[in-house]
Enzyme design. Sequence first.
Site, mmCIF file in Angstrom:
data_model
loop_
_atom_site.group_PDB
_atom_site.id
_atom_site.type_symbol
_atom_site.label_atom_id
_atom_site.label_comp_id
_atom_site.label_asym_id
_atom_site.label_seq_id
_atom_site.Cartn_x
_atom_site.Cartn_y
_atom_site.Cartn_z
ATOM 1 N N GLY A 1 -4.668 -4.070 -3.885
ATOM 2 C CA GLY A 1 -5.625 -2.982 -4.096
ATOM 3 C C GLY A 1 -4.806 -1.914 -4.430
ATOM 4 N N HIS A 2 -4.922 -1.502 -5.578
ATOM 5 C CA HIS A 2 -3.907 -0.482 -6.329
ATOM 6 C C HIS A 2 -4.866 0.759 -6.774
ATOM 7 C CE1 HIS A 2 -0.333 -3.217 -7.412
ATOM 8 N NE2 HIS A 2 -0.902 -3.303 -5.996
ATOM 9 N N ASP B 1 2.644 14.640 2.242
ATOM 10 C CA ASP B 1 1.683 15.448 2.553
ATOM 11 C C ASP B 1 1.040 15.124 3.906
ATOM 12 O OD1 ASP B 1 0.748 13.710 0.686
ATOM 13 O OD2 ASP B 1 -1.089 14.103 1.456
ATOM 14 N N GLY C 1 1.481 2.889 -2.562
ATOM 15 C CA GLY C 1 1.319 4.197 -3.658
ATOM 16 C C GLY C 1 1.414 3.524 -4.836
ATOM 17 N N LYS C 2 1.823 2.299 -5.119
ATOM 18 C CA LYS C 2 2.214 1.732 -6.426
ATOM 19 C C LYS C 2 1.259 2.144 -7.428
ATOM 20 C CE LYS C 2 2.307 -2.328 -4.312
ATOM 21 N NZ LYS C 2 2.164 -1.928 -2.893
ATOM 22 N N GLY C 3 -0.011 1.949 -7.374
ATOM 23 C CA GLY C 3 -0.909 2.088 -8.376
ATOM 24 C C GLY C 3 -0.786 3.493 -8.922
ATOM 25 N N LYS C 4 -0.778 4.529 -8.045
ATOM 26 C CA LYS C 4 -0.469 5.807 -8.482
ATOM 27 C C LYS C 4 0.582 5.958 -9.301
ATOM 28 C CE LYS C 4 0.570 10.363 -7.190
ATOM 29 N NZ LYS C 4 0.724 11.527 -6.530
ATOM 30 N N GLY D 1 0.064 14.064 -2.802
ATOM 31 C CA GLY D 1 -1.331 13.750 -2.800
ATOM 32 C C GLY D 1 -1.935 12.653 -3.646
ATOM 33 N N GLN E 1 1.911 -6.078 -3.399
ATOM 34 C CA GLN E 1 2.336 -6.147 -2.049
ATOM 35 C C GLN E 1 3.616 -5.341 -1.713
ATOM 36 O OE1 GLN E 1 1.218 -9.485 -3.368
ATOM 37 N NE2 GLN E 1 -0.565 -8.397 -3.096
ATOM 38 N N ASP F 1 0.817 -1.236 -0.078
ATOM 39 C CA ASP F 1 0.082 -0.091 -0.167
ATOM 40 C C ASP F 1 0.911 1.168 -0.110
ATOM 41 O OD1 ASP F 1 -2.240 -1.754 -0.052
ATOM 42 O OD2 ASP F 1 -2.216 -1.400 2.327
ATOM 43 N N ALA G 1 -7.854 -0.457 0.915
ATOM 44 C CA ALA G 1 -8.413 -0.142 -0.586
ATOM 45 C C ALA G 1 -9.458 -0.657 -0.820
ATOM 46 C CB ALA G 1 -7.302 -0.160 -1.572
ATOM 47 N N GLY H 1 -11.291 -2.239 3.508
ATOM 48 C CA GLY H 1 -11.363 -1.358 4.366
ATOM 49 C C GLY H 1 -10.851 -1.370 5.656
ATOM 50 N N THR I 1 -5.815 -11.586 3.209
ATOM 51 C CA THR I 1 -6.950 -10.906 2.498
ATOM 52 C C THR I 1 -8.088 -11.708 2.294
ATOM 53 O OG1 THR I 1 -5.977 -11.325 0.543
ATOM 54 C CG2 THR I 1 -5.357 -9.319 1.584
#
Length: 423
Positions: free
Chosen positions: A40-41, A330, A15-18, A410, A221, A13, A296, A299, A129
């Site tokens: 969950g990306h 940030d 922020g790989k997807g971003k 962000g 992961q 988590d 993501a 929850g 998960t």
Amino acid sequence: MKVDVLLGLQWGDEGKGKVVDVLTPRYDVVARFQGGPNAGHTLEFEGQKYVLRSIPSGIFQGDKVNIIGNGVVLDPALFKAEAEALEASGHPLKERLHISKKAHLILPTHRILDAAYEAAKGASKVGTTGKGIGPTYTDKISRNGLRVGDILNNFEAKYAAAKARHEQILNSLNYEYDITELEKQWMEGIEYLRQFNLVDSEHEINNLLKEGKSVLCEGAQGTMLDVDFGSYPFVTSSNTICAGACTGLGLGPNKIGEVYGIMKAYCTRVGSGPFPTELFDETGKKIRDLGHEYGAVTGRERRCGWVDLVALRYSIMINGVTQLILMKSDVLDGFETIKACVAYKVNGEEIDYFPYDINEGVEPVYVEMPGWKTDMTKMTSEDEFPEEFNAYISFLEEQLGTPIKIVSVGPDRAQTIERYTEE
Ligand code: GDP
Ligand code: IMO
Ligand code: MG
């Protein structure tokens, strides 16, 4: 051409997807090499938010080939739901998405086995998960798995045999379950999967490289969840590290170019297992609230703590990271002071390396720095960075021996700053 690999250096988590989405315009191909719908990306752009689980994060940009590699485990039911939602939101993917015939299938009974094994572990459960990841990779390694390519030939018999094997195990565990609805959706997923390009992705990716195409590999992961080098046994069941891109796509090690290591300016973890810098106080809660640190997909509350440079140095070494990407700075914008763990104390002795076991008796040694107390979320250039933030970056680079090339301020695609400072 070389292949660049982007992966998480902490417990996922990061922020790989971003960042994959941000970097996609520079590549022709984006490929996932391990994991499955445990990932969950999250991507945000043009006021929209998307969460991807099995589909690579390059899917939103029209002319790119996206590959689900042989190292991935695929749940046809979850894949169908994810793909249909994307198509419904105006992002066609049938032409752009190629799926390896050698990727292993997550069966409905794998998911049930995941739950059964967790229940049997009781208090020492991994906190998975629940997507059947462990049992599917177990079947792969023990040579009992079903692969995507199996749906093309005599599939019913293969499925029945695998299911019967799993039922025997579940009965021996006295685990009660109802497979009806899961299996129905799964079978629909199998039919849906047949509409896609099912390919020999190892040939495809190597041919694309020969043609001069550029490839970005997207890890899932994080290194601390790697089955070999993570906080075992509280890990996932795949190699999340850079070497996983070689085995998970059929790439020779000499094909690897840049290795982007993604880290948060602090640290989080979901599920059970050791986390030396975890904060149980108001500061931890503040990070969770400001960083929206909730899973993501599930929850689930993410556990939060300060950045752990001992673990990061280890991750950088294992992956051969060539550049760092610093995420979620940030979130610390309003903090008076920031802490970073530079060493561990084990049995009263200070060590600066990652030990065999961090499950017990590891105490973080912190360095404290002044916060920058400036809203960075609208900044677009490193020239705007406050002095204290620049000092924090320099400190991290020195401690980690690796340059920070991108800073994310962000969740939106646009909130990304490239650094051009000399190394
Ligand atoms: P991944 O699994 O590595 O792709 O990361 P996740 O999507 O699970 O979690 C990262 C979360 O942080 C998502 O909600 C992102 O939208 C968000 N995010 C990513 N980068 C930033 C950032 O720089 N600042 C803030 N505040 N949020 C970010
Ligand atoms: P992304 O790609 C964070 C964690 C689970 C659990 C352990 C094993 O979004 O960063 P599994 O279901 O894989 O057998 O669970 O690994 N885990 C993750 N934590 N981000 C992820 O993926 C994760 N995928 C698995 O919480 O502790
Ligand atoms: Mg995630």
